[in-house]
Design an enzyme around this catalytic site. Structure first.
Site, PDB file in Angstrom:
ATOM      1  CD  GLN A  93      -9.549  -3.013  -8.715  1.00  0.00           C
ATOM      2  OE1 GLN A  93     -10.626  -2.420  -8.643  1.00  0.00           O
ATOM      3  NE2 GLN A  93      -8.565  -2.758  -7.876  1.00  0.00           N
ATOM      4  NE  ARG A 129      -5.227   0.398   3.092  1.00  0.00           N
ATOM      5  CZ  ARG A 129      -3.882   0.251   3.089  1.00  0.00           C
ATOM      6  NH1 ARG A 129      -3.098   1.295   3.288  1.00  0.00           N
ATOM      7  NH2 ARG A 129      -3.353  -0.926   2.884  1.00  0.00           N
ATOM      8  CD  GLU A 172      -4.755   2.115  -2.393  1.00  0.00           C
ATOM      9  OE1 GLU A 172      -3.831   1.345  -2.063  1.00  0.00           O
ATOM     10  OE2 GLU A 172      -5.879   2.076  -1.897  1.00  0.00           O
TER      11      GLU A 172
END
Ligand code: MOS
Length: 766
Positions: free
Chosen positions: A191, A304, A704
Site C-alpha cells: 500500500q 486514532r 474504513e
C-alpha cells in the site's frame, strides 16, 4: 479497478506479484523465522543450508550493506534479527535458491540454537513492567473529577477486544529485478510504494533514485500492507543486489499468518457517568494496546483510538489514556479502522453497562448523546454536520426498529431455547491521516496526440475501487468518455513521495490531485479552442468528447482539439499536488482540527442465538451511511458490505489465539472468517442530500467506517443472550465466539454440577 480492467480481472487475467512471468535467471527467497517468542540466538550455522540443492546464497544481518533497520515511527525493528529474537516468526536468515521449494528446504536446514528468555504477552503485564513502545498519551475535555460528583449513575468495567488476521487473498510478496547500473526495479504488493523505496534504499545503503517501485494492484491489503509489505521487498532486494539476479519472495499462507502483524488486541478499563435522563456527563478510559515486539504503526493507531474514544457521542467531560504496550508477539499493525474500532467497542460497552444498571434501553442512551453540529470532540475539533442524528433517525424509521423490537420480544416469549437480539450501532469516523504531513497526494496526467489519456497517481488499487473513482474524476473534469482513460500502475518514477493508500483517503486525495491536473490541461485546451472557434474562452466547455460553446456542441471534437493543441506546441501533460487544507494538530496540547471531515452512519443489527448450543446467526443488518455525494455507488455499496462483514467477523468468529507467544491460529482450519453462508441479509442505503464540501466532487471517503457497523453484531448477540440469562451481567470480551456464548449461557451452572469452571473456561480459551 477501472472499467477496462473489470472484465480481465473477472477472468483471472490480472497479474499479481506471483503471476508475473519469471525473468531470466530468477531466484526465490525463503526466510528462516524464529520458532520462539523471546531468546538469544546462541548459534546460527548457515553452512548446512548453503550446501543444500539449488542454493545460491544464505544471508543474515551481517550481509546487510546499509542499515539493518526498518522501523518507521520508532527505530526498533531490524530487518533480520541480530543476536536476539523478540517474537515467534521474526526473520533471522534468508535463503536464496533456484526454486521456492529448495529455498524453504534449505532454510529448514539452518542450524540455529536459542537460549529462551521469559516473554511478556499480556499488555497490562507489559505496562506494569514499564514495557512501553512510546510514552502514554491522554486526551481530555472538561473536568471528569468534578463531573463524577454530579452524575446520578457511575459504572465501571473492563473490556477485551481480540486481534484480527487481515487474510488478504494475495499473501505478502515482492519481485526485484536488477537493472542497468544495478539499480533495482521492485514490484511489490504494498500500500506504500514510497515506504518500500525508502526502506530498501536504507537497508541497501543506496539512494532512493536507485530504486523504482511499481504496483499494479494488490489482492487485498486492509492495512496489512501499509507497513508490513516492506520487509519482504527489502529481503528480496538485498538478495537481488548481492547476487545481481532477479529475486522473488512470496509467503505461503501459514508463513504469512505466523510472521506478519495483525489488528491490535486491546484490553481496556472504562468508567461512565450519567444523569437520570441518560445524558452522559463523564467518560474515562484507559486503553492497553498490545503492540507486539516493535512499534510498527502502533503509536499512530493508538492516536486514532484516542481520537475515536467517544465514538458518535458528545460527552462534555472526558479523560482517555492510551498505552502502547510492548510484548513478545509479532508487531501488530494497521487494520481497517486503525484503532478506532477498538475504542468504539469500549464506548458501546460502557453505554451497554450503563443501560443495564439504569434499566433503560441502550438505544435511548445512544440517541440522547449523539453528536450535534457544533459539538466539541475531546481533541478540540467541532462536528461540522448533523449527520449523526440524521443517520440514526433515518435508521430507526426506515428499518422500523420499533417493529423489530416488538417482533423480537414476541419471538423471545414464544421460544424458550432460541432468543433474538437487536442493536443499533452509530459510527462517526474522522477522515485524514492523523499525522498531518501524510495528507498530500500527486497526479501525473498525459493526453496523447490521438486524444487518449493516461493518469498516474499515488493511489494503490487493492480491490477497494480507487481506480474507478479516479477514472470518474478524470472523465468528469476533462469532459470525455471514461473509455479514453487508462489508470496506470502506481510507480515511484511517475509519482514520487506518495503517502500510503490508507486512512480511507486514497480517492479523496489522489482524486483531488487528478482533478487539479486535469483542470490545468482543460484550461490550456480551452484557450486553443477559443482561438479555433473564434469565441471567448469562458464560453467553452467540454462534454462527451465534444467541445461545447455556450453549452451547445460545436463541430470541434476532443480528438481534433487535442491534435491541434499539439501542433500549436501546447503542453498536453500536467502534474499536480494536493495537500488537504486547514487540518492541523498540536501534540503538546492534544488539540486541533486533525480531520478534513467526519463520516457518519448507523446500523441496525439483528441476531438469533441457539441457547442450547451457543451457536448463532447474524440475521439482518440495515445501514444508513453517509457517503457524501457518492463518486461510485456500486463501489461504495461494495465497501459498505465488505467492511460490515469484516467487522462482524472481528466481533464474532475471528479468534486470534496465541499461547506462550505462539500463534495457534495460523491456518484457515484454525482461524475462521465469515463465509458466504454466515453473511447476513444486508440492506444499505446512503444518506440523501449529504454533499460534502470538503472532498473531491462532494464525495466522502468510505474504506474504513463501515467496518465499525460490525460492532453492532456483538451487542445484538449480547441482547439475545441476556434475554435467556437476564440474571447475568453483560460481558465485554470479543470476539463473541459460540464457545463464549455457551459459557455465558451455561458456564456458571457447570459449577453447580461439579464441573471445574476454571478448567472449562480454559478449554474454551484454547
Ligand atoms: Mo489503513 S488500516 O489506514 O491501511
Amino acid at each position: 479497478m477501472s472499467n477496462r480492467e473489470i472484465a480481465p480481472h473477472t477472468r483471472g487475467e490480472s497479474l499479481f506479484v506471483g503471476d508475473l512471468p519469471d525473468p531470466p535467471g530468477l531466484l526465490h527467497a525463503a526466510v528462516l523465522a524464529s520458532p520462539v517468542p523471546h531468546a538469544r540466538v546462541v548459534r546460527l550455522d548457515t553452512t548446512p543450508a548453503a550446501d543444500c540443492e539449488g542454493v545460491a546464497a544464505v544471508l543474515t544481518a551481517a550481509d546487510v550493506p546499509g542499515e539493518n533497520q526498518i522501523g518507521g515511527i520508532v527505530q526498533d525493528e531490524p530487518l533480520l534479527a541480530e543476536g536476539e529474537v523478540h517474537f515467534a516468526g521474526q526473520p533471522i536468515a534468508v535463503v536464496v535458491a533456484d526454486t521456492p521449494r529448495n529455498a524453504r528446504r534449505a532454510a529448514a536446514a539452518i542450524n540455529a540454537e536459542y537460549e529462551e528468555l521469559s516473554g511478556i504477552f499480556d499488555p497490562r503485564e507489559a505496562a506494569a513492567a514499564g514495557s512501553l513502545i512510546v510514552p502514554s498519551r491522554t486526551f481530555s475535555l472538561g473536568d471528569v473529577e468534578k463531573a463524577w460528583k454530579s452524575c446520578d449513575v457511575v459504572v465501571e468495567g473492563l473490556t477485551e477486544s481480540g486481534g484480527q488476521e487481515h487474510l488478504y487473498l494475495e499473501t505478502q510478496g515482492a519481485l526485484v529485478i536488477p537493472q542497468e547500473g544495478n539499480r533495482l526495479r521492485i514490484v511489490s504488493s504494498t500500500q506504500a510504494p514510497t515506504a518500500v523505496q525508502r526502506m530498501v534504499a536504507r537497508v541497501l545503503g543506496r539512494s532512493m533514485n536507485d530504486i523504482e517501485v511499481d504496483v499494479a494492484r494488490l489482492g487485498g491489503a486492509f492495512g496489512g500492507k501499509e507497513d508490513q509489505a516492506t520487509p519482504w521487498a527489502a529481503i528480496a532486494a538485498l538478495a537481488a543486489q548481492i547476487l545481481r539476479r532477479p529475486v522473488r519472495i512470496a509467503l505461503t499462507r501459514p508463513e504469512d499468518m505466523q510472521m506478519t502483524g495483525k489488528r491490535h488486541p486491546y484490553s481496556s478499563d472504562f468508567k461512565i457517568g450519567l444523569d437520570t435522563d441518560g445524558a452522559i456527563l463523564a467518560y474515562e478510559t484507559t486503553y492497553y494496546q498490545n503492540a507486539g515486539a516493535a512499534a510498527d504503526l502502533s503509536p499512530a493507531i493508538l492516536e486514532r483510538s484516542l481520537f475515536h474514544a467517544t465514538g458518535s457521542y458528545y460527552i462534555p467531560n472526558v479523560r482517555v489514556t492510551a498505552l502502547s504496550c510492548k510484548t513478545n508477539l509479532p508487531p501488530f499493525t494497521a487494520f481497517r479502522g486503525f484503532g478506532a474500532p477498538q475504542a468504539m467497542f469500549v464506548m458501546e460497552s460502557a453505554i451497554t453497562r450503563a443501560a443495564e444498571v439504569m434499566g433503560v434501553d441502550r438505544r435511548d442512551i445512544q440517541r440522547r448523546n449523539l453528536l450535534k453540529e457544533g459539538d466539541t470532540f475531546p481533541y478540540g475539533m467541532r462536528a461540522q454536520q448533523g449527520n449523526a442524528h440524521r443517520a440514526f433517525d433515518e435508521a430507526l424509521e426506515r428499518f422500523d426498529v420499533a417493529a423489530i423490537e416488538k417482533d423480537t420480544d414476541e419471538y423471545n416469549r414464544n421460544h424458550p431455547l432460541r432468543k433474538r437480539g437487536v442493536a443499533m450501532m452509530p459510527v462517526c469516523f474522522g477522515i485524514s491521516f492523523t499525522s498531518t504531513f501524510l495528507n498530500q497526494a500527486a497526479a501525473l496526467v498525459h493526453i496523447y496526440t490521438d486524444g487518449s489519456i493516461s493518469v498516474s497517481t499515488g493511489a494503490v488499487e487493492m480491490g477497494q475501487g480507487v481506480n474507478a473513482k479516479i477514472l470518474t474524476v478524470a472523465a468528469h473534469t476533462l469532459g470525455v468518455d471514461a473509455g479514453r482513460i487508462v489508470i496506470e500502475t502506481t510507480n515511484t518514477l511517475r509519482v514520487a513521495n506518495t503517502s500510503p493508500t490508507a486512512a480511507s483517503s486514497g480517492a479523496d486525495m489522489n482524486g483531488r490531485a487528478t482533478e487539479i491536473a486535469c483542470t490545468a490541461i482543460v484550461e490550456r485546451l480551452r484557450t486553443v479552442a477559443a482561438e479555433i472557434l473564434d469565441t471567448p474562452a469562458d464560453r467553452i466547455s467540454f462534454d462527451s468528447d465534444q467541445v461545447m460553446v455556450g453549452g451547445a456542441a460545436s463541430e470541434l471534437s476532443w480528438e481534433k482539439l487535442v491534435f491541434e493543441s499539439y501542433l500549436r506546441r501546447v503542453s498536453l501533460s500536467a502534474q499536480a499536488h494536493y495537500a488537504t487544507p486547514r487540518i492541523h494538530f498540536d501534540r503538546e496540547t492534544e488539540k486541533g482540527e486533525p480531520f478534513a471531515y467526519h463520516v457518519y452512519g448507523t446500523a441496525v443489527v439483528e441476531a438469533t442465538v441457539d441457547c442450547l448450543r451457543g451457536i448463532y446467526t447474524i440475521d439482518r443488518v440495515g445501514v444508513i451511511h453517509d457517503a457524501g455525494k457518492s463518486l461510485n455507488p456500486l463501489v461504495d455499496i461494495g465497501q459498505l458490505e465488505g467492511g460490515l462483514v469484516q467487522g462482524i467477523g472481528w466481533m464474532t468468529v475471528e479468534e486470534l489465539l496465541f499461547h506462550e507467544g505462539r500463534n495457534l491460529t495460523d491456518t484457515l482450519s484454525t482461524y475462521k472468517i465469515p463465509d458466504i453462508l454466515s453473511v447476513p441479509e444486508i440492506e444499505g442505503h446512503f444518506l440523501e442530500d449529504a454533499e460534502n464540501p470538503n472532498a473531491v466532487m462532494r464525495s466522502k471517503a468510505i474504506g474504513e467506517p463501515p467496518l465499525m457497523y460490525g460492532i453492532g453484531a456483538y451487542f445484538a448477540l449480547l441482547d439475545a443472550m441476556r434475554a435467556f440469562r437476564p440474571d447475568r451481567e453483560a460481558i465485554f470480551h470479543s470476539p463473541m465466539t459460540p464457545e463464549r456464548v455457551l459459557m455465558f449461557l451455561h458456564g456458571d451452572r457447570l459449577d453447580e454440577e461439579g464441573v471445574d469452571v476454571a478448567e472449562a473456561e480454559t478449554v474454551v480459551q484454547r
